[in-house]
Scaffold this motif. Structure first.
Motif, mmCIF file in Angstrom:
data_model
loop_
_atom_site.group_PDB
_atom_site.id
_atom_site.type_symbol
_atom_site.label_atom_id
_atom_site.label_comp_id
_atom_site.label_asym_id
_atom_site.label_seq_id
_atom_site.Cartn_x
_atom_site.Cartn_y
_atom_site.Cartn_z
ATOM 1 N N GLU A 358 0.814 -1.208 0.000
ATOM 2 C CA GLU A 358 0.000 0.000 0.000
ATOM 3 C C GLU A 358 0.851 1.262 0.000
ATOM 4 O OE1 GLU A 358 -3.431 2.150 2.738
ATOM 5 O OE2 GLU A 358 -3.318 -0.033 2.677
ATOM 6 N N ALA A 359 1.986 1.225 0.704
ATOM 7 C CA ALA A 359 2.859 2.409 0.761
ATOM 8 C C ALA A 359 3.356 2.796 -0.626
ATOM 9 C CB ALA A 359 4.037 2.137 1.690
ATOM 10 N N GLU A 360 3.534 1.813 -1.500
ATOM 11 C CA GLU A 360 4.006 2.082 -2.857
ATOM 12 C C GLU A 360 2.882 2.542 -3.784
ATOM 13 O OE1 GLU A 360 6.796 -0.857 -4.516
ATOM 14 O OE2 GLU A 360 6.651 -1.880 -2.583
ATOM 15 N N LEU A 361 1.647 2.514 -3.281
ATOM 16 C CA LEU A 361 0.498 2.926 -4.085
ATOM 17 C C LEU A 361 0.050 4.346 -3.764
ATOM 18 C CD1 LEU A 361 -1.647 -0.346 -3.835
ATOM 19 C CD2 LEU A 361 -0.279 0.412 -5.790
ATOM 20 N N ASP A 362 0.723 5.022 -2.820
ATOM 21 C CA ASP A 362 0.350 6.367 -2.396
ATOM 22 C C ASP A 362 0.653 7.366 -3.513
ATOM 23 O OD1 ASP A 362 -0.146 8.759 -1.134
ATOM 24 O OD2 ASP A 362 0.909 8.237 0.705
ATOM 25 N N VAL A 363 -0.376 8.084 -3.955
ATOM 26 C CA VAL A 363 -0.204 9.019 -5.075
ATOM 27 C C VAL A 363 0.176 10.422 -4.617
ATOM 28 C CG1 VAL A 363 -1.745 7.782 -6.631
ATOM 29 C CG2 VAL A 363 -2.688 9.505 -5.091
ATOM 30 N N HIS A 364 0.199 10.664 -3.308
ATOM 31 C CA HIS A 364 0.577 11.976 -2.780
ATOM 32 C C HIS A 364 2.060 11.995 -2.440
ATOM 33 C CE1 HIS A 364 -3.599 13.429 -2.175
ATOM 34 N NE2 HIS A 364 -3.863 12.149 -1.958
ATOM 35 N N GLY A 365 2.760 13.048 -2.819
ATOM 36 C CA GLY A 365 4.160 13.140 -2.454
ATOM 37 C C GLY A 365 4.991 13.852 -3.501
ATOM 38 N N LYS A 366 6.299 13.689 -3.392
ATOM 39 C CA LYS A 366 7.235 14.410 -4.259
ATOM 40 C C LYS A 366 7.981 13.488 -5.218
ATOM 41 C CE LYS A 366 6.889 18.609 -2.380
ATOM 42 N NZ LYS A 366 6.539 19.842 -3.135
ATOM 43 N N ASP A 367 7.712 12.184 -5.176
ATOM 44 C CA ASP A 367 8.425 11.264 -6.052
ATOM 45 C C ASP A 367 7.865 11.307 -7.471
ATOM 46 O OD1 ASP A 367 10.137 10.452 -4.074
ATOM 47 O OD2 ASP A 367 8.920 8.729 -3.474
ATOM 48 N N ILE A 368 8.578 10.677 -8.392
ATOM 49 C CA ILE A 368 8.120 10.605 -9.784
ATOM 50 C C ILE A 368 6.750 9.929 -9.833
ATOM 51 C CG2 ILE A 368 8.575 9.565 -12.039
ATOM 52 C CD1 ILE A 368 11.550 9.854 -11.454
ATOM 53 N N GLY A 369 5.816 10.558 -10.531
ATOM 54 C CA GLY A 369 4.487 10.001 -10.657
ATOM 55 C C GLY A 369 3.526 10.447 -9.582
ATOM 56 N N GLN A 370 4.042 10.970 -8.473
ATOM 57 C CA GLN A 370 3.156 11.443 -7.413
ATOM 58 C C GLN A 370 2.730 12.886 -7.674
ATOM 59 O OE1 GLN A 370 5.609 10.537 -3.889
ATOM 60 N NE2 GLN A 370 4.115 8.932 -3.370
ATOM 61 N N VAL A 371 1.647 13.290 -7.022
ATOM 62 C CA VAL A 371 1.099 14.635 -7.215
ATOM 63 C C VAL A 371 1.403 15.467 -5.979
ATOM 64 C CG1 VAL A 371 -0.978 15.985 -7.684
ATOM 65 C CG2 VAL A 371 -0.737 13.693 -8.669
ATOM 66 N N PHE A 372 1.952 16.649 -6.201
ATOM 67 C CA PHE A 372 2.332 17.523 -5.093
ATOM 68 C C PHE A 372 1.096 18.110 -4.419
ATOM 69 C CE2 PHE A 372 6.630 18.924 -7.176
ATOM 70 C CZ PHE A 372 7.039 17.602 -7.164
ATOM 71 N N MET A 373 1.200 18.332 -3.116
ATOM 72 C CA MET A 373 0.131 18.998 -2.380
ATOM 73 C C MET A 373 -0.121 20.399 -2.940
ATOM 74 S SD MET A 373 -0.120 19.674 1.736
ATOM 75 C CE MET A 373 1.264 20.833 1.784
#
Length: 710
Positions: A358-373
């Motif tokens: 589940e931790a690898e499925l989190d779409v929030h954040g600063k990594d590649i593919g994630q969406v910034f707040m």
């Protein structure tokens, strides 16, 4: 065999049996890869949450067909691209049907039933139609190449406003390579197809049933004549045809095999996205199912299967990117990039055989593919992206669902958190006591009914800014005078009215929204009235479109509709005409959300004003920047505000006297923008109600004088 049957094309003519078997081996392998790719995509969608989009399937399918056949969503605001895409689309459909027709006879009807039809007049017309179709596709693809290479449209630049140039996913160069591979692959298949046709004509030029009818394949015939004129004879054409046949076949079958893994899959995903489009998208946000324990979208699997389908439907056309007011003023948001980030994330995680942790499925954040707040909070929820998307991607509901998770975890600006607390405590976003909500009524020379205590025909839902903001109170009192002059039996909820919740919901505070909605509904249901009127488009939207989900079915009108009717019925009489050059700003929630474009303009014409439209008007109007809770969040220092961008657009109108609005938040935003953008003394910002009040004849002269003074 009669002469008509000889006018045909013999498939695999001149090929050995082993070569034919080899071709079929390639063909079935390509189909197998295609089917496996489809399975992977369907498995990906099934890993999303359920969605109630299957209702009224036939009606949805019919609407999708109508949209595709008319190309109405693709032609909007880019007619050249729309025409080019129409050529590609309809040409491709005809070419596909042509291939299917040949397969039907050669692989099914003839071997099983001995039935043939692909000869004579049918074959000749078939050849003509497919030549025209192929030419249309080539013309369309060439224009798309020209558009990308030479026009250099900003919306086709994939550099991201939410990333730094040093970030690995800043410019998304892989997408540019994919686009060009798609265009070149497509055009190579078509050009080699025409060359094959031409070489066959030369190879068989001594056969009258071929050469004498060559102009039924006009493009092939033109190329054949050119090649023959340059010295190509039948023998050379035969050798050329053989090699080209295998090259063309290999490219075409590879194209088929790669459809589910490349941009080409939008042929299917865009169609499905259009079919499952929510006609109330954005206007009515999704409720949280009772059985759902967690609120909002945290992981990629929290999206519904339709959301995941939307991600794949995106063609990267950039229309949402171009329309977005946040992106236009340099905020770290592009609706397209949000969708593409989530698509990349879904492909990297959900296409795997086994789901990651589940931790690898989190779409929030600063990594590649994630969406910034910061990206999510930049959205104004104005629906400009949703409204212009040609393939019905629903950006705003996805962004709001992701915001719900941020709010649930407390990841927001402190000032926004304070506002939400104020709304919960006081029922309004202004931090004022509930008792002060109707304080403005004390300045009126007449009393307004308390609809909680006596029946009224019209319930006036005032809204926060119209109730508490001093500048907007001037407008509110003017509207009260207009209603009284027209003899309308109206009343208020006084301190029992609470914030309608429209922007609270779009911020992502679903729990607080449900509290506000159910409280207002309960209060309204205890009153005796026929309809509701409001001067606030935000309140208008949620009461009209979202309260029904919570049991609140009410007839509600924006004031422009009511005033127009009162003027037409003679209940309000005009004493004068205004000799003013004006422009009108379409509020997002009255315009794009609820299609309220005509009533304000009709009133402006009744007042005698010369209405000059800004370039961006009606469904293409440019947001003031207040929506989605942004009116409570300060804009970063150093970047232009959307309201300033809009005021500059109005400033280009020669001899402009008045910039007209029909929303309390618009009045607040644009009066500030007029000052900061340097237009003080050049034109005024006024609510339409103020101009109406100036023109209306009042029975009570003192009221008339008070209105003029205000």
């Amino acid at each position: 065999m009669n002469e008509a049957q000889e006018i045909t094309r013999i498939l695999f003519q001149g090929f050995q049996t082993s070569s034919i078997y080899l071709f079929y081996a390639f063909g079935y392998s390509a189909i197998a890869v295609f089917l496996y790719g489809c399975y992977v995509q369907v498995r990906k969608y099934r890993r999303g949450k359920p969605d109630a989009a299957w209702g009224e399937f036939l009606a949805r399918f019919g609407e999708m067909l109508k949209t595709m056949l008319t190309h109405r969503t693709i032609k909007r605001r880019d007619r050249a691209a729309g025409k080019a895409h129409a050529g590609i689309f309809f040409g491709f459909v005809l070419l596909f049907l042509g291939t299917a027709t040949i397969t039907l006879e050669y692989d099914i009807l003839e071997p099983l039933f001995g039935f043939k039809f692909w000869y004579g007049d049918f074959y000749l017309w078939f050849s003509l139609v497919l030549d025209i179709a192929g030419t249309a596709v080539i013309a369309g693809v060439l224009y798309m190449m020209y558009r990308r290479k030479w026009l250099k449209l900003p919306k086709l630049d994939y550099k991201r406003p939410d990333r730094e140039p040093t970030d690995p996913d800043y410019d998304r160069s892989a997408y540019r390579r994919e686009d060009w591979a798609f265009l070149w692959g497509f055009i190579i298949i078509l050009i080699t197809g025409f060359l094959l046709e031409a070489s066959r004509l030369i190879w068989l030029m001594n056969d009258p049933t071929v050469w004498d009818y060559r102009w039924w394949s006009p493009m092939g015939a033109l190329i054949a004549n050119a090649l023959h004129g340059m010295g190509m004879g039948p023998e050379a054409a035969g050798h050329f045809r053989t090699g080209l046949w295998w090259f063309h076949g290999f490219i075409a079958l590879t194209f088929v095999a790669l459809i589910p893994f490349t941009k080409v899959k939008h042929i299917f995903t865009a169609s499905a996205s259009l079919m499952f489009r929510d006609p109330m998208v954005g206007r009515r946000l999704p409720m949280v199912p009772e059985e759902q324990e967690e609120i909002g979208v945290k992981t990629i699997t929290d999206l519904t299967w339709k959301n995941l389908l939307n991600l794949d439907a995106c063609t990267k056309c950039g229309r949402c990117h171009e329309a977005c007011p946040a992106n236009a003023v340099g905020a770290p948001l592009s609706p397209r990039d949000v969708i593409l980030s989530l698509r990349e994330f879904a492909n990297n995680t959900l296409q795997k055989k086994e789901l990651p942790d589940e931790a690898e499925l989190d779409v929030h954040g600063k990594d590649i593919g994630q969406v910034f707040m910061e990206t999510l909070w930049s959205c104004r929820t104005c629906l400009a992206c949703v409204e212009i998307c040609p393939v019905a991607v629903e950006h705003v509901p996805i962004i709001v669902q992701m915001r719900r998770k941020l709010v649930d975890e407390g990841n927001m600006e402190p000032i926004l958190q304070k506002t939400l607390q104020s709304v919960h405590k006081n029922g309004n976003s202004m931090g004022e006591s509930k008792r002060k909500r109707a304080k403005w009524t004390k300045d009126l020379p007449f009393a307004i009914k308390d609809a909680r205590k006596e029946p009224v025909d019209v319930m006036w839902f005032v809204g926060d800014y119209a109730s508490f903001d001093p500048r907007n109170q001037v407008v509110t009192k003017s509207f009260a005078r207009l209603m009284r002059q027209a003899g309308v039996d109206f009343g208020l909820l006084y301190e029992a009215e609470m914030n309608a919740g429209n922007d609270i919901r779009r911020v992502g505070e679903e729990g607080l929204y449900e509290f506000l909605a159910t409280s207002n509904i309960s209060t309204l249901e205890q009153c005796d009235f026929k309809s509701i009127v409001t001067t606030d488009p935000h309140s208008f939207n949620t009461i009209r479109n979202e309260y029904p989900d919570f049991g609140g079915e009410f007839e509600i009108n924006h004031y422009t509709t009511v005033i127009k009717q009162l003027l037409e019925q003679g209940k309000l009489k005009l004493k004068k005409q205004l000799d003013l050059t004006v422009t009108f700003h379409d509020s997002c929630h009255l315009g794009r959300y609820n299609k309220g474009y005509d009533a304000p303009r009709d009133i402006i014409k009744m007042l005698g004003c010369d209405l000059v439209e800004m370039a961006r008007n009606r469904d293409n109007s440019f947001c003031c920047g207040a929506g989605g809770g942004r009116i409570w969040i300060p804009d970063p220092v150093g970047i232009q505000k959307p309201s300033e961008n809009r005021i500059h657009e109005a400033g280009e109108i020669e001899d402009l006297d008045v910039f007209i609005v029909s929303c309390p938040k618009d009045l607040t935003m644009f009066e500030d923008a007029r000052k900061t953008a340097g237009y003080e003394g050049k034109f005024e910002v006024k609510e339409l109600i103020e101009l109406i009040t100036e023109c209306v004849e009042f029975d009570d002269e003192s009221v008339d004088e008070d209105a003029d003074a205000a």
